[in-house]
Design a protein around this motif. Structure first.
Motif, short mmCIF file in Angstrom:
data_model
loop_
_atom_site.label_atom_id
_atom_site.label_comp_id
_atom_site.label_asym_id
_atom_site.label_seq_id
_atom_site.Cartn_x
_atom_site.Cartn_y
_atom_site.Cartn_z
N PHE A 333 -6.29 -19.97 6.62
CA PHE A 333 -6.96 -21.17 7.14
C PHE A 333 -6.47 -22.41 6.41
CE2 PHE A 333 -10.49 -23.98 5.72
CZ PHE A 333 -10.61 -24.75 6.87
N TYR A 334 -6.45 -22.38 5.09
CA TYR A 334 -6.00 -23.55 4.34
C TYR A 334 -4.53 -23.84 4.59
CZ TYR A 334 -10.25 -24.59 1.77
OH TYR A 334 -11.52 -24.98 1.44
N ALA A 335 -3.71 -22.82 4.66
CA ALA A 335 -2.28 -23.02 4.89
C ALA A 335 -2.02 -23.65 6.26
CB ALA A 335 -1.53 -21.70 4.76
N ALA A 336 -2.87 -23.33 7.23
CA ALA A 336 -2.68 -23.82 8.59
C ALA A 336 -3.32 -25.18 8.84
CB ALA A 336 -3.25 -22.80 9.59
N THR A 337 -4.10 -25.68 7.89
CA THR A 337 -4.85 -26.91 8.17
C THR A 337 -4.63 -28.02 7.15
OG1 THR A 337 -6.80 -26.03 6.99
CG2 THR A 337 -6.69 -25.65 9.35
N ASP A 338 -4.51 -27.71 5.88
CA ASP A 338 -4.55 -28.73 4.84
C ASP A 338 -3.44 -29.77 5.01
OD1 ASP A 338 -5.04 -30.20 2.62
OD2 ASP A 338 -4.76 -28.60 1.18
N GLY A 339 -2.20 -29.39 4.77
CA GLY A 339 -1.11 -30.34 4.94
C GLY A 339 -0.74 -30.57 6.38
N LEU A 341 -2.57 -31.05 9.04
CA LEU A 341 -3.29 -32.15 9.70
C LEU A 341 -2.67 -33.49 9.34
CD1 LEU A 341 -5.65 -33.19 11.38
CD2 LEU A 341 -7.04 -33.19 9.29
N MET A 342 -2.34 -33.71 8.06
CA MET A 342 -1.74 -34.98 7.65
C MET A 342 -0.34 -35.14 8.24
SD MET A 342 -4.06 -36.59 5.94
CE MET A 342 -5.18 -35.86 7.17
N ALA A 343 0.43 -34.05 8.29
CA ALA A 343 1.76 -34.12 8.87
C ALA A 343 1.69 -34.44 10.37
CB ALA A 343 2.50 -32.79 8.66
N HIS A 344 0.67 -33.93 11.04
CA HIS A 344 0.50 -34.23 12.46
C HIS A 344 0.10 -35.68 12.68
CE1 HIS A 344 -0.86 -33.77 16.63
NE2 HIS A 344 -1.98 -34.38 16.26
N LEU A 345 -0.77 -36.18 11.81
CA LEU A 345 -1.33 -37.51 12.02
C LEU A 345 -0.40 -38.63 11.58
CD1 LEU A 345 -3.79 -39.23 12.82
CD2 LEU A 345 -4.66 -38.91 10.49
N ALA A 346 0.33 -38.45 10.48
CA ALA A 346 1.09 -39.54 9.86
C ALA A 346 2.02 -40.28 10.83
CB ALA A 346 1.87 -39.02 8.66
N PRO A 347 2.82 -39.59 11.67
CA PRO A 347 3.70 -40.33 12.58
C PRO A 347 2.97 -41.09 13.68
CG PRO A 347 4.40 -38.03 12.32
CD PRO A 347 3.02 -38.14 11.79
N ARG A 348 1.69 -40.86 13.81
CA ARG A 348 0.91 -41.51 14.86
C ARG A 348 0.17 -42.74 14.37
NH1 ARG A 348 1.92 -36.43 15.54
NH2 ARG A 348 2.25 -35.63 17.64
N VAL A 349 0.46 -43.15 13.14
CA VAL A 349 -0.16 -44.33 12.53
C VAL A 349 0.95 -45.30 12.13
CG1 VAL A 349 -1.68 -45.16 10.70
CG2 VAL A 349 -2.00 -42.86 11.63
N PRO A 350 0.81 -46.60 12.41
CA PRO A 350 1.83 -47.57 12.00
C PRO A 350 2.08 -47.48 10.49
CG PRO A 350 0.24 -48.60 13.47
CD PRO A 350 -0.30 -47.24 13.16
N GLU A 351 3.34 -47.66 10.11
CA GLU A 351 3.71 -47.45 8.71
C GLU A 351 2.91 -48.32 7.75
OE1 GLU A 351 7.65 -47.45 5.79
OE2 GLU A 351 7.84 -47.94 7.92
N HIS A 352 2.70 -49.59 8.10
CA HIS A 352 2.02 -50.48 7.17
C HIS A 352 0.53 -50.21 7.07
CE1 HIS A 352 1.23 -52.48 11.01
NE2 HIS A 352 0.31 -53.21 10.41
#
Length: 418
Positions: A333-339, A341-352
């Protein structure tokens, strides 16, 4: 695993690069080592507190739930402050360092407060406030150093090093308790020293990504609030919060396993080892899988595994095989969710605004898990552990079905339109 040069570590997240060479930016590895030592320190306390509270101080399950919820949620709002400060100052390293330093200082509070539950709660709050302050700036540093098509793997490497520390923390606690007996102060002082090693590595081996003056938009609090108007981020944050509400604190899962197998209380700090070992082995492969098939699918699947772990505990299946199954599912569960989620979300937010966007989701998830843990503790105290796990398993399945049926927008943000 090969380290890239420091020059390569400064590449923007959108830079081209092949994942096939298993090349990991040096910044990611350095941050992984920071987390390695920090997590040895943190997991020493995490593994030790249930034993200390239940069998040392004689507190009940409700008190454990309140303190475990505080451990999960304290400092959650500081994630927002950490994200905003990192974006506004364009110096995520400095903000992260403040957070790591605060957590290290918090370890010294535990021996000072003695056995007072309120004092322990204050020490937990300081420790977790540091975690809240550093989380989003650290993940923004990882994102800035990594090509967009390798974010799942990069976060997997970071979380693997983080988890290697989590693996060693309970072992060190077990050895210390065996060596010093009731001299519990030794646990907290050792934890402080290890946390300071992480601070030194961050100061010496991690660089901020420099931004030329005038090239970065000025960031205001209103900009951060407006991020929730973006559908991809809003839906991810809502789902992460919803699933967090039906996630019980780790301490309850380990206590459930310990009681289900009839192990002695002294073995309780060792149970997180199995979870951490599974996380360590699975973090990078599941991160790479997320890069290939999509992070959201892997994230939702991770919660299916957690629901299965809760169902096993609710069924009260006795014996070591059942205990191993629960801990295996918990680690996956932790291996599939912890990092992921952030990897999925990061490119969907403006860099600044990236640190702010990550912080919004992290805050919602942390507050929800804190609330869920407190509710679980109340259910376990008024009912029993088995019934509480059954209720949370059912609610988690309902949340997974909703998150799978109505997934977030898969498109990444276009910086030109941000």
């Amino acid at each position: 695993m090969y380290l890239s040069t420091t020059r390569a570590a400064g590449r923007p997240a959108g830079a081209t690069g092949r994942l096939g060479s298993a090349r990991v930016p040096a910044t990611v590895v350095a941050l992984g080592l920071v987390s390695f030592f920090t997590d040895i320190s943190a997991e020493m306390v995490t593994a030790f507190l249930p034993m200390y509270l239940l069998y040392g101080l004689g507190t009940g399950l409700l008190s454990l739930g309140l303190l475990d919820g505080l451990y999960t949620g304290a400092g959650a709002l500081l994630r927002l402050a950490g994200g905003h400060l990192a974006d506004r100052s364009a110096r995520p390293k400095a903000v992260a360092m403040a957070g790591y330093g605060l957590s290290a200082a918090g370890k010294l509070l535990f021996p000072l407060v003695g056995g007072a539950v309120t004092g322990i709660g204050a020490a937990v709050a300081v420790d977790r406030a540091g975690k809240g302050l550093r989380a989003a700036p650290r993940d923004a540093l990882i994102t800035a150093a990594t090509p967009a098509n390798a974010l799942g793997a990069a976060f997997g490497v970071h979380r693997a090093l983080d988890t290697a520390g989590a693996l060693l923390g309970p072992v060190l606690v077990f050895a210390l308790v065996a060596a010093v007996g009731d001299a519990y102060d030794a646990v907290f002082v050792t934890s402080f020293c290890l946390a300071m090693i992480g601070v030194v590595i961050l100061a010496c081996f991690v660089r901020d990504r420099r931004v030329a003056p005038g090239t970065r938009p000025r960031v205001s609090l209103r900009d951060g609030r407006r991020l929730l108007a973006r559908r991809p981020l809003r839906r991810v944050a809502v789902y992460a919060t919803m699933l967090g509400l039906v996630t019980a604190g780790d301490a309850f899962l380990f206590v459930g396993v310990q009681r289900q197998t009839g192990l002695g209380a002294a073995t309780l700090p060792l149970l997180p080892l199995v979870t951490s070992l599974v996380f360590l082995v699975a973090a990078v492969p599941l991160g790479k899988l997320a890069d290939r098939v999509g992070g959201w699918k892997v994230f939702v699947a991770g919660h299916v595994l957690l629901a299965a772990a809760y169902a096993l505990l609710a069924a009260a299946w006795q014996g070591p095989v059942a205990a191993l199954g629960v801990l295996l599912l918990h680690g996956l569960f932790y291996a599939a969710t912890d990092g992921v989620l952030m990897a999925h979300l990061a490119p969907r937010v403006p860099e600044h605004l990236r640190a702010s966007g990550l912080a919004i989701t992290q805050t919602g998830q942390a507050l929800a898990r804190a609330g869920g843990t407190i509710v679980f503790g109340a259910l376990a105290a008024g009912w029993d552990l088995r019934g509480a796990f059954a209720a949370f398993a059912a609610l988690l399945v309902a949340g997974v079905l909703m998150a799978g049926a109505f997934p977030p927008d898969p498109r990444r943000v276009r910086e030109a339109s941000s």
